[in-house]
Write an enzyme that holds these catalytic residues in place. Sequence first.
Site, PDB file in Angstrom:
ATOM      1  N   ARG A  10       4.964 -11.494  -9.627  1.00 10.46           N
ATOM      2  CA  ARG A  10       5.514 -10.159  -9.388  1.00 10.46           C
ATOM      3  C   ARG A  10       5.236  -9.235 -10.576  1.00 10.46           C
ATOM      4  O   ARG A  10       4.828  -8.092 -10.403  1.00 10.46           O
ATOM      5  CB  ARG A  10       7.036 -10.246  -9.146  1.00 10.46           C
ATOM      6  CG  ARG A  10       7.724  -8.880  -8.999  1.00 10.46           C
ATOM      7  CD  ARG A  10       9.214  -9.016  -8.685  1.00 10.46           C
ATOM      8  NE  ARG A  10       9.990  -9.578  -9.784  1.00 10.46           N
ATOM      9  CZ  ARG A  10      10.427  -8.887 -10.836  1.00 10.46           C
ATOM     10  NH1 ARG A  10      10.160  -7.586 -10.940  1.00 10.46           N
ATOM     11  NH2 ARG A  10      11.140  -9.472 -11.770  1.00 10.46           N
ATOM     12  N   HIS A  12       3.043  -9.704 -13.217  1.00 13.88           N
ATOM     13  CA  HIS A  12       1.767  -9.702 -13.933  1.00 13.88           C
ATOM     14  C   HIS A  12       0.508  -9.810 -13.085  1.00 13.88           C
ATOM     15  O   HIS A  12      -0.589  -9.655 -13.625  1.00 13.88           O
ATOM     16  CB  HIS A  12       1.764 -10.823 -14.981  1.00 13.88           C
ATOM     17  CG  HIS A  12       2.907 -10.741 -15.936  1.00 13.88           C
ATOM     18  ND1 HIS A  12       3.035  -9.702 -16.836  1.00 13.88           N
ATOM     19  CD2 HIS A  12       3.985 -11.532 -16.113  1.00 13.88           C
ATOM     20  CE1 HIS A  12       4.158  -9.868 -17.535  1.00 13.88           C
ATOM     21  NE2 HIS A  12       4.747 -10.977 -17.111  1.00 13.88           N
ATOM     22  N   LYS A  41      11.286  -1.482 -18.371  1.00 19.49           N
ATOM     23  CA  LYS A  41      10.676  -2.540 -19.186  1.00 19.49           C
ATOM     24  C   LYS A  41       9.667  -1.874 -20.125  1.00 19.49           C
ATOM     25  O   LYS A  41       8.870  -1.048 -19.685  1.00 19.49           O
ATOM     26  CB  LYS A  41       9.981  -3.574 -18.282  1.00 19.49           C
ATOM     27  CG  LYS A  41       9.486  -4.799 -19.056  1.00 19.49           C
ATOM     28  CD  LYS A  41       8.915  -5.873 -18.146  1.00 19.49           C
ATOM     29  CE  LYS A  41       8.413  -7.065 -18.968  1.00 19.49           C
ATOM     30  NZ  LYS A  41       7.864  -8.149 -18.123  1.00 19.49           N
ATOM     31  N   ARG A  42       9.690  -2.232 -21.420  1.00 17.06           N
ATOM     32  CA  ARG A  42       8.923  -1.465 -22.416  1.00 17.06           C
ATOM     33  C   ARG A  42       7.417  -1.716 -22.354  1.00 17.06           C
ATOM     34  O   ARG A  42       6.634  -0.763 -22.438  1.00 17.06           O
ATOM     35  CB  ARG A  42       9.424  -1.758 -23.834  1.00 17.06           C
ATOM     36  CG  ARG A  42      10.885  -1.354 -24.055  1.00 17.06           C
ATOM     37  CD  ARG A  42      11.228  -1.339 -25.537  1.00 17.06           C
ATOM     38  NE  ARG A  42      10.487  -0.291 -26.233  1.00 17.06           N
ATOM     39  CZ  ARG A  42      10.855   0.996 -26.229  1.00 17.06           C
ATOM     40  NH1 ARG A  42      11.950   1.375 -25.597  1.00 17.06           N
ATOM     41  NH2 ARG A  42      10.130   1.893 -26.876  1.00 17.06           N
ATOM     42  N   VAL A  43       7.022  -2.972 -22.306  1.00 20.79           N
ATOM     43  CA  VAL A  43       5.599  -3.286 -22.223  1.00 20.79           C
ATOM     44  C   VAL A  43       5.368  -4.338 -21.149  1.00 20.79           C
ATOM     45  O   VAL A  43       6.191  -5.245 -20.984  1.00 20.79           O
ATOM     46  CB  VAL A  43       5.006  -3.806 -23.566  1.00 20.79           C
ATOM     47  CG1 VAL A  43       5.003  -2.733 -24.618  1.00 20.79           C
ATOM     48  CG2 VAL A  43       5.716  -5.039 -24.044  1.00 20.79           C
ATOM     49  N   ASN A  44       4.275  -4.208 -20.435  1.00 18.90           N
ATOM     50  CA  ASN A  44       3.952  -5.183 -19.393  1.00 18.90           C
ATOM     51  C   ASN A  44       2.456  -5.130 -19.096  1.00 18.90           C
ATOM     52  O   ASN A  44       1.853  -4.062 -19.110  1.00 18.90           O
ATOM     53  CB  ASN A  44       4.737  -4.876 -18.112  1.00 18.90           C
ATOM     54  CG  ASN A  44       4.631  -5.986 -17.101  1.00 18.90           C
ATOM     55  OD1 ASN A  44       5.138  -7.086 -17.301  1.00 18.90           O
ATOM     56  ND2 ASN A  44       3.939  -5.727 -16.002  1.00 18.90           N
ATOM     57  N   THR A  45       1.896  -6.297 -18.825  1.00 22.00           N
ATOM     58  CA  THR A  45       0.462  -6.389 -18.556  1.00 22.00           C
ATOM     59  C   THR A  45       0.220  -6.883 -17.137  1.00 22.00           C
ATOM     60  O   THR A  45       0.867  -7.849 -16.701  1.00 22.00           O
ATOM     61  CB  THR A  45      -0.200  -7.366 -19.555  1.00 22.00           C
ATOM     62  OG1 THR A  45       0.038  -6.883 -20.881  1.00 22.00           O
ATOM     63  CG2 THR A  45      -1.696  -7.487 -19.317  1.00 22.00           C
ATOM     64  N   LYS A  66       3.405 -16.530 -29.286  1.00 20.66           N
ATOM     65  CA  LYS A  66       3.631 -15.521 -30.317  1.00 20.66           C
ATOM     66  C   LYS A  66       5.045 -14.958 -30.253  1.00 20.66           C
ATOM     67  O   LYS A  66       5.611 -14.590 -31.275  1.00 20.66           O
ATOM     68  CB  LYS A  66       2.612 -14.388 -30.182  1.00 20.66           C
ATOM     69  CG  LYS A  66       1.187 -14.862 -30.496  1.00 20.66           C
ATOM     70  CD  LYS A  66       0.193 -13.723 -30.434  1.00 20.66           C
ATOM     71  CE  LYS A  66      -1.242 -14.204 -30.601  1.00 20.66           C
ATOM     72  NZ  LYS A  66      -1.496 -14.847 -31.910  1.00 20.66           N
ATOM     73  N   ARG A  86       2.573   0.676 -21.280  1.00 27.07           N
ATOM     74  CA  ARG A  86       3.462   0.843 -22.431  1.00 27.07           C
ATOM     75  C   ARG A  86       4.324   2.075 -22.218  1.00 27.07           C
ATOM     76  O   ARG A  86       3.801   3.158 -21.931  1.00 27.07           O
ATOM     77  CB  ARG A  86       2.608   0.987 -23.703  1.00 27.07           C
ATOM     78  CG  ARG A  86       3.368   0.904 -25.007  1.00 27.07           C
ATOM     79  CD  ARG A  86       2.395   0.815 -26.182  1.00 27.07           C
ATOM     80  NE  ARG A  86       1.650  -0.440 -26.156  1.00 27.07           N
ATOM     81  CZ  ARG A  86       2.092  -1.587 -26.683  1.00 27.07           C
ATOM     82  NH1 ARG A  86       3.279  -1.633 -27.275  1.00 27.07           N
ATOM     83  NH2 ARG A  86       1.360  -2.675 -26.623  1.00 27.07           N
ATOM     84  N   HIS A 120       5.322 -16.945 -18.078  1.00 31.36           N
ATOM     85  CA  HIS A 120       5.591 -15.836 -19.011  1.00 31.36           C
ATOM     86  C   HIS A 120       4.276 -15.332 -19.586  1.00 31.36           C
ATOM     87  O   HIS A 120       3.392 -16.134 -19.903  1.00 31.36           O
ATOM     88  CB  HIS A 120       6.543 -16.348 -20.106  1.00 31.36           C
ATOM     89  CG  HIS A 120       6.419 -15.719 -21.446  1.00 31.36           C
ATOM     90  ND1 HIS A 120       6.868 -14.444 -21.716  1.00 31.36           N
ATOM     91  CD2 HIS A 120       5.910 -16.189 -22.611  1.00 31.36           C
ATOM     92  CE1 HIS A 120       6.631 -14.165 -22.998  1.00 31.36           C
ATOM     93  NE2 HIS A 120       6.050 -15.214 -23.556  1.00 31.36           N
ATOM     94  N   PHE A 121       4.137 -14.008 -19.684  1.00 33.48           N
ATOM     95  CA  PHE A 121       2.953 -13.409 -20.308  1.00 33.48           C
ATOM     96  C   PHE A 121       3.282 -13.191 -21.770  1.00 33.48           C
ATOM     97  O   PHE A 121       4.188 -12.430 -22.112  1.00 33.48           O
ATOM     98  CB  PHE A 121       2.609 -12.076 -19.631  1.00 33.48           C
ATOM     99  CG  PHE A 121       1.266 -11.545 -20.058  1.00 33.48           C
ATOM    100  CD1 PHE A 121       0.153 -11.733 -19.261  1.00 33.48           C
ATOM    101  CD2 PHE A 121       1.127 -10.871 -21.270  1.00 33.48           C
ATOM    102  CE1 PHE A 121      -1.099 -11.267 -19.665  1.00 33.48           C
ATOM    103  CE2 PHE A 121      -0.119 -10.404 -21.677  1.00 33.48           C
ATOM    104  CZ  PHE A 121      -1.234 -10.597 -20.868  1.00 33.48           C
ATOM    105  N   ASP A 122       2.536 -13.861 -22.656  1.00 28.02           N
ATOM    106  CA  ASP A 122       2.876 -13.820 -24.078  1.00 28.02           C
ATOM    107  C   ASP A 122       2.151 -12.717 -24.843  1.00 28.02           C
ATOM    108  O   ASP A 122       2.776 -11.964 -25.576  1.00 28.02           O
ATOM    109  CB  ASP A 122       2.568 -15.182 -24.700  1.00 28.02           C
ATOM    110  CG  ASP A 122       3.277 -15.385 -26.025  1.00 28.02           C
ATOM    111  OD1 ASP A 122       4.521 -15.263 -26.037  1.00 28.02           O
ATOM    112  OD2 ASP A 122       2.601 -15.656 -27.038  1.00 28.02           O
TER     113      ASP A 122
END
Length: 125
Positions: A10, A12, A41-45, A66, A86, A120-122
């Site tokens: 959902r 990424h 949400k602040r950042v997402n790819t 990370k 962003r 999870h996208f790191d």
Amino acid sequence: RKPSAEEFKRQHMDPDSPPNSRPTYCNRMMRRQGMTKGSCKRVNTFVHESWATVKAICSQRQMTCKTTRRNNCHKSSSTLHITECRLKGSSKYPNCDYTTTDSQKHIIIACDGNPYVPVHFDASE
Ligand code: ADP
């Protein structure tokens, strides 16, 4: 909330859209995929590759995450087409306003469970 592959998809996965996204891509997709409810949400790819390609990263190079220091992260051996969203500094909830940046990078994801799948996208680099 329990981490799951469905949640990862959902947040990424966008395999069907081309990587040359419009500047409004993130505003539209972050809303559509439920990441602007309650807060922005602040950042997402988003990753523009097949689920098979992304799932396969769980068997590629293992490394320390990370963001969490856990050891179940994996870095893609190839670069992938991604779009980074962003939140703009001027954005005020509920009007979540994002910058859209396309790129081609290696991605680092956390995998978990049995079957061992992305949860999870790191990071990307
Ligand atoms: P994302 O991190 O993919 O942008 P979330 O913040 O919703 O999105 O995180 C997805 C889930 O993955 C959360 O439940 C989070 O606790 C979990 N998570 C974060 N890091 C790891 C990790 N290294 N291994 C397993 N689960 C993790």
